[in-house]
Each structure stands twice: as C-alpha cells, then as structure tokens.
Design an enzyme around this catalytic site. Structure first.
Site, mmCIF file in Angstrom:
data_model
loop_
_atom_site.group_PDB
_atom_site.id
_atom_site.type_symbol
_atom_site.label_atom_id
_atom_site.label_comp_id
_atom_site.label_asym_id
_atom_site.label_seq_id
_atom_site.Cartn_x
_atom_site.Cartn_y
_atom_site.Cartn_z
ATOM 1 C CG ASP A 17 8.167 -5.792 -0.503
ATOM 2 O OD1 ASP A 17 8.381 -6.313 0.601
ATOM 3 O OD2 ASP A 17 7.053 -5.330 -0.846
ATOM 4 C CG ASP A 75 2.718 -3.749 4.748
ATOM 5 O OD1 ASP A 75 3.653 -2.985 4.452
ATOM 6 O OD2 ASP A 75 2.437 -4.761 4.082
HETATM 7 C C1 DGJ Z 1 4.507 -5.284 0.901
HETATM 8 C C2 DGJ Z 1 5.001 -3.956 1.366
HETATM 9 O O1 DGJ Z 1 5.157 -3.959 2.754
HETATM 10 C C3 DGJ Z 1 4.044 -2.865 0.896
HETATM 11 O O2 DGJ Z 1 4.480 -1.623 1.367
HETATM 12 C C4 DGJ Z 1 3.950 -2.882 -0.602
HETATM 13 O O3 DGJ Z 1 5.165 -2.499 -1.173
HETATM 14 C C5 DGJ Z 1 3.551 -4.262 -1.073
HETATM 15 N N1 DGJ Z 1 4.397 -5.290 -0.532
HETATM 16 C C6 DGJ Z 1 3.571 -4.340 -2.579
HETATM 17 O O4 DGJ Z 1 3.283 -5.590 -3.022
#
Ligand code: DGJ
Length: 734
Positions: A474, A546
């Site tokens: 991430d 997301d």
């Molecule tokens: C952002 C990501 O897009 C989510 O899927 C998740 O992993 C969160 N970060 C976790 O902090």
C-alpha cells in the site's frame, strides 16, 4: 592549371553535401497496421512526418515529407521529433538543459539510427541526435510490437561535458499528428472516485494533464489517455491511440493544437521542481510512453494493449492469480489471533485460495490500532498476535488455504519508533511544520539506507515465513514539504527528489524481484493512486479503488479496462452499496475476484450462492484472465451495461450484463445485445450461471446459435429491473 582528376574531385567535394542531403534519413517505426514516420530534414533535424496506416510499399515513405509545405519559418514548426530549446524552435520544447558552462541553448542534429528485432517480438529503433556545439547526445528509442500494434518510446540523454548538465525538462515523447479534429479522453478523480473519464474536442492552445503529488501520482489526474482522430472515440470505429506514461511519480501530458490545427503531444516526467543534475558519462533514461493504435476504435486498441501487457509487461501476466478473503472491511484494525484464524475457516468454506491479513498487525510501542500510529514499526503487535505471523501462516496452511499480508513500507507515522530513531529518513522541511496525509509522512527513498530498510521489510517477512504467499503493498500519502536530508548531505539538488524517489522505489522493487521473482504482490495506493506499467513490471495486480460499490464499479472497471487487462484489476465483494450479493459477486468476477465481508454474517442462501459463484469463477476465470475483452454496452450512455470475454480459440466466452438505472419501470430488455469476438462459423449454446438459490433462468440453455447470428442479430439476456445482473457462459456446441 588543375588536372582533370583534380577538377573532378573538387566538383565532387562541392556536391557531397547536396548528395548527402538527398539521402536524408527516413525512419519508419512500424507495427502490423500502422507507422510512425520520422524523417531527417535539410537541416539534419528529425521530424515526424506521418502517423497512420502503414504503406504497402516501403519506398513510398521517402515521398511523404515533400507533400507538406508549412515550414518556411521556424515560428510555427511543431513536428520536431524531439524539440530542443534556446535555439531555432520557439514552440513548447521536449528538452531544456543548462550546459556545464551555464549556456541554455540546445540543437539536436541527426547522427545515425539502428533498427533491430528483439527477443520479445518487438523491433527497437534507436535514433542518435547530437548537439554540434556541445558534447551532448539524445537517443530517441522506439520499441514497436507489430502484432499488438503497440509502441513504447523513451529517451536516453547523456553527455561528456566538463561537469554536470542540468536537465530542466526531459520529455519521454514528442509526437505530432496531422489532422483536423482531435478528441481527448482524460481521467480525473480523488479517493474512492478514481478514473473518471471526460472526453473533449481539443481546440487551439494547450491542454495539460499532470500530477505534482509525488507518490499516489494517479489520484487526482491520471497518466492514461485516449486520443481519437476526426470523431469522438467509439468502440469499434475510427482511428484512436490509447495509452499512458509509465511512471509512478509526477507526470505531465501536454496536448497542443497548433497554428496548422495539427496536434503536438508531449509526455514525460513533470518538470515541476524536477531539474536533474546529470554527470558526464551517465545515461538519464526517461520513463516510457506506451500506446496502442487502432483504426477500428477503442475496443481493438484496448485488446492490443491488454495482450501486450499480459505477454510482455505485467509480472506473470500469463500466469494464475489467487482468489482471496481480505479482513480489512471485516475487522478494520480491531482483531486478534482468534478472530483472524476464525476467518480462515470462512475463507476455506467460501472456497477461495487465500486469506489476506490487512493493516493493523504490527507495532508495539505505538500499536497500529488506528491510522494515527505505528506505521514504520514492522514487528507483530504482541497483544493482537502473540504467536506471530509464523503461527498464522501455519494455521492457514492447516486449513488448506494460503496466507498473504499487507504492508506499507514507504511510509511512517510521526507516532512511531522509526520516526523517533530516523528523522533524517523522513521527507519533511527541517524548519517548517510537518504536513500529513492520512496522519503519515513519506520515507526518503532517494537514500540508499532507506531503500535497504524498505527492502528489509519485505525480505524479513519472506525469510521468516517462506510459505507467505502474497503481499498487498500500500502507499497512502503524497509528498508535501519535499526535502531530503540525504540529497543535501550528498550536495545534490533538492529538485532531484521527486525523480530519485521513484528511481529508489524501482531499485527496491528490482531487489525484491531478484530475490522473490514470482510471488504475487498487489499494488495498492489508498485505492487507485498508483497503477502504471512501470510499476506493473514488479506487481502482478493492482487495486483500482477503495470504492467497491458495485454500481460505481461497473463504470470504474469499464474505464480502467481501456488500459488494463482484467487479470490485473483486483475486485472485492464488500458491503459498499445497496446491491444484493449476487450483483456484487458478479461485478467482482470481471477481474481478479476477492471478498472483504464477514462471510459468517451472510444468510444461508447467500452463502450457498457465494460458494457456487466461486466454483463458477474457478471454471471461467481463465477466460477473464487470459481472454479478449469486448465492451458491448457502455454504462455511460445506457441504462444497462454489458461486457464479454472470449478465449483465444473462441470456443468459450463469458458475458456480464447489468441493469444500472434507478428507474424500476424502465424497460431495458426490448432488444438483443450484439455479441462480439465469437467465431461466426461456430455454433454456441448459452447458459445462465450465478443464479441465486431458488431463482430460475428464463433463458433456454439448449438452444443453439451461430456466432454469426449472435454478432449480427444479437442475443437478449433479459436484463431488467427484476434481473439486474446476468452472467452467461457461452460454449461452442461441438
Ligand atoms: C488503503 C487501502 O486501499 C485499503 O484497501 C486498506 O488496505 C487500507 N489502506 C489499510 O490501511
């Protein structure tokens, strides 16, 4: 008196320049159907003279330049293949430099070129340009994949001056298209609203799409584009190019309709605060501009780009992927060992390949119980996971599933031990207040020690847990207060930070892949802030957003699909949106399927449905992952949408159709939908799958149709307000 021989030689000497000029270089960069034609002019400068269908006779390329007459004065010349600045051209330059002696002028004259077939089925053209006054050289490189009609181009800059040359602007590509009307689709967005496409007709003047975010560079604007010639882009007709600048940092796409109504397109790293000091004898390689070309609309161009990406670019693009259950939305930061091992059972029952443990598993002094602390301290949190990751991997293996884990190794929370111990590793202005994005800061990857640290995070996980099957990588913050202690110590310009950050990231990824060549790693950036074909050399897949509301996803996945094959887009079934579980699972099945729900909270029927849908997915995933995608009904223009995937032999296909209107009494099933990509001569049966328990399909799975019929008359899958999501398996009847 001169002898006759002497007279002849003198005459020859006089004629040589004229003879040489008559043989100016003509350099066609060809794919199967198209050509980008580059030609040397009378001043030994390289121009783009043609971009269009390839000619039948190679000898005709020679004649193109003489057909254009718009270059008597230099003020309006836009078609230089790489426009220098400070000399004869007053148009937007591709390159601006300050030589070692402080002079800012540059001329680039043709020296030589080579064209060579490569092992990856491409042909590489290299054109060397030199400044007659300075020992400064630019090589234009074009890699053309004939079969896929894809071109990748970049530039290599080097010199032998007395000291460093400051590169102030250094585009990857400087293209020129003649024509009357140009339509640009560019993409904009923000968190959970990534990849919102907008098409516009380009008018005289410049249109700029760029990013200055440092990391998460794709968040607000995207380096992906569609250019359509003469008419707005359409799926099956018209000349288009579509592609992207493959760079995980600041980029700039610059479209200028010139005084002749032609289009100059510059693409490259954003020059914003990015002057780069290039020492003598080193090569500065710009990122690549990658594009697919078609005379038959965006559908064909996308399929070419998809095939290219799977075969030649994305890590393991022709391989397998793991279906998974993720705990992010199921638990957020609130979990312990029992909760997680309990979820393994869900993953097992659901039938997916793997469990993915998301954020929140690490840090002790400042535990990662929210996004405000702990980032950077990559030790298991002993309260949540007293037996460690190793125990979880073992338990998952016992359950018969694989185990994957989330990391965000480029970042740090100020509330962390890492921040306390290594403030000099953090990108921040030493004398100004810190500015946070999601309560965090970015580590300085220009610093080799930081690169070691980031590599170490991955290496430690794999060394301690050799059975670890997957990583989600991430990246949630952008770069504010761009300043590097390391660059200051090295006496290097601060303006290198944005570029050296990305180079540092690639250096780490290179090390990761040298040691762990195949293990699947998902690229995620707080949703879809990062997803480009340079990063995807190292990643097997990426997280588009997301926003997992399936209604939104129909649009978003459609828009991403212009540029990325479905095997690289991770789609998870979550609780976002109001759609029933069937709708959610169907939409997520058009890519790499995952779940991020509490499976045990589902009703019995929903569980039965999900388990069957995973089995169905396992049967047809090969077609989604490696087949050709055909966008059939555009959700942006209709009250329903449809997409299908066809395997290479055209024996099997999968169709997905969705009712997307809020108007329940709207009738969308009056007419058939024309299929695409089938073999007109083959006979097919069509069976509806992914039916919710208790539901029967109104479609006749026994009836046989020819591919010809299905593509000309079409087929009516009866998508309507009562059947909002329809999945069909299409198979050749042998
Ligand atoms: C952002 C990501 O897009 C989510 O899927 C998740 O992993 C969160 N970060 C976790 O902090």
């Amino acid at each position: 008196m001169k002898s006759g021989l002497n007279q002849f030689l003198s005459l020859l000497l006089l004629l040589i320049p004229a003879l040489l000029r008559a043989q100016t270089a003509v350099i066609p960069v060809e794919t199967k159907d198209h050509v980008l034609l580059l030609q040397e002019d009378q001043q030994e400068r390289i121009r783009t003279t043609y971009f269009g269908s390839a000619f039948t006779n190679q000898s005709d390329y020679q004649s193109v330049a003489s057909q254009f007459h718009y270059d008597d004065a230099n003020d309006g010349i836009y078609n230089a293949a790489y426009t220098p600045s400070g000399t004869w051209s007053l148009t937007e330059p591709a390159i601006e430099v300050k030589h070692a002696d402080g002079n800012s002028s540059l001329e680039l004259k043709y020296q030589s070129h080579t064209q060579q077939k490569q092992n990856d089925a491409s042909t590489e053209t290299r054109i060397v340009l030199k400044d007659p006054n300075y020992n400064f050289q630019v090589t234009l490189v074009y890699k053309a994949w004939a079969e896929e009609n894809v071109i990748e181009q970049w530039t290599e800059i080097q010199h032998k001056e007395n000291g460093a040359v400051m590169l102030e602007k250094y585009a990857s590509a400087d293209l020129y298209f003649t024509g009357d009307n140009f339509y640009l689709t560019s993409y904009h967005g923000r968190w959970a609203k990534e990849m919102q496409g907008k098409e516009e007709k380009l008018e005289n003047g410049r249109k700029i799409i760029d990013s200055k975010l440092g990391t998460r560079a794709m968040l607000l604007q995207s380096p992906n584009f569609i250019l359509s010639f003469d008419q707005p882009a359409s799926e099956n007709e018209g000349k288009v190019i579509l592609g992207q600048l493959a760079w995980s940092g600041n980029f700039k796409l610059d479209f200028e309709v010139d005084t002749y109504d032609n289009l100059k397109f510059l693409a490259g790293i954003n020059p914003y605060n990015s002057a780069y000091a290039l020492p003598a004898n080193q090569v500065f390689k710009t990122p690549s501009l990658i594009y697919a070309i078609s005379n038959h609309g965006t559908g064909e161009a996308s399929r070419g780009l998809h095939r290219w990406a799977r075969k030649y670019r994305v890590l393991d693009g022709q391989g397998e992927r793991l279906t998974l259950l993720n705990n992010w939305e199921a638990t957020y930061f609130d979990f312990d060992e029992d909760k997680i091992t309990g979820l393994f059972k869900d993953a097992k029952e659901l039938g997916v390949d793997m469990f993915l443990l998301d954020d929140g598993w690490f840090a002790n002094k400042y535990p990662r119980n929210s996004d405000r602390s702990g980032l950077g301290d990559w030790q298991e949190n002993v309260k949540k996971l007293p037996s460690g990751i190793g125990h979880l991997v073992k338990e998952a293996t016992k359950e018969g599933i694989k185990f994957g884990i989330w990391i965000e190794p480029e970042m740090v929370n100020p509330k962390s031990e890492l921040y306390e111990q290594h403030l000099d590793w953090v990108i921040r202005q030493p004398d100004r207040p810190e500015v946070y994005y999601r309560n965090q800061l970015v580590l300085d990857l220009s610093n080799p020690e930081v690169q070691d640290f980031v590599f170490g995070v991955v290496d430690k996980l794999f060394t301690e847990n050799p059975q670890l099957a997957f990583i989600k990588w991430d990246c949630n913050a952008v770069i504010y207060n761009a300043y590097s202690v390391y660059l200051a110590e090295q006496e290097m310009p601060q303006s290198q930070l944005y570029v050296d950050y990305v180079k540092g990231l690639y250096a780490v990824l290179e090390r990761v892949r040298t040691k762990y060549p195949k293990v699947p790693i998902m690229l995620c950036s707080g949703g879809g802030g990062r997803g480009d074909y340079e990063a995807l050399k190292y990643f097997t897949e990426f997280w588009p957003s997301d926003d997992t509301d399936p209604l939104e996803r129909i649009f978003m996945q459609w828009d991403y699909s212009y540029f990325f094959p479905s095997i690289v887009t991770c789609n998870h079934v979550t609780d976002w949106g109001k759609q029933p579980i069937k709708f959610r699972v169907d939409v997520a099945s058009m890519g790499k399927l995952g779940f991020d729900i509490v499976f045990s909270h589902l009703s019995e029927d929903e569980k039965v449905f999900c388990k069957q849908a995973v089995k169905n997915y396992d049967r047809f995933k090969e077609i989604i992952w490696h087949g050709d995608q055909y966008r059939l009904v555009n959700p942006h223009e209709n009250d329903f949408s449809a997409v299908m995937y066809v395997n290479e032999s055209k024996e099997k296909a999968v169709f997905f159709g969705y009712f997307i209107s809020q108007r329940q009494r709207l009738i969308t099933d009056k007419e058939p939908i024309k299929f695409n990509g089938l073999n007109p001569e083959k006979l097919y049966t069509i069976k509806e799958i992914n039916l919710f328990p208790g539901k029967r399909s109104p479609l006749d799975s026994e009836k046989v149709y020819s591919g010809d019929f299905l593509m000309k008359a079409g087929y009516n899958p009866m998508i309507n307000a009562g059947r909002t999501s329809v999945v069909l398996e299409i198979e050749e009847r042998k």
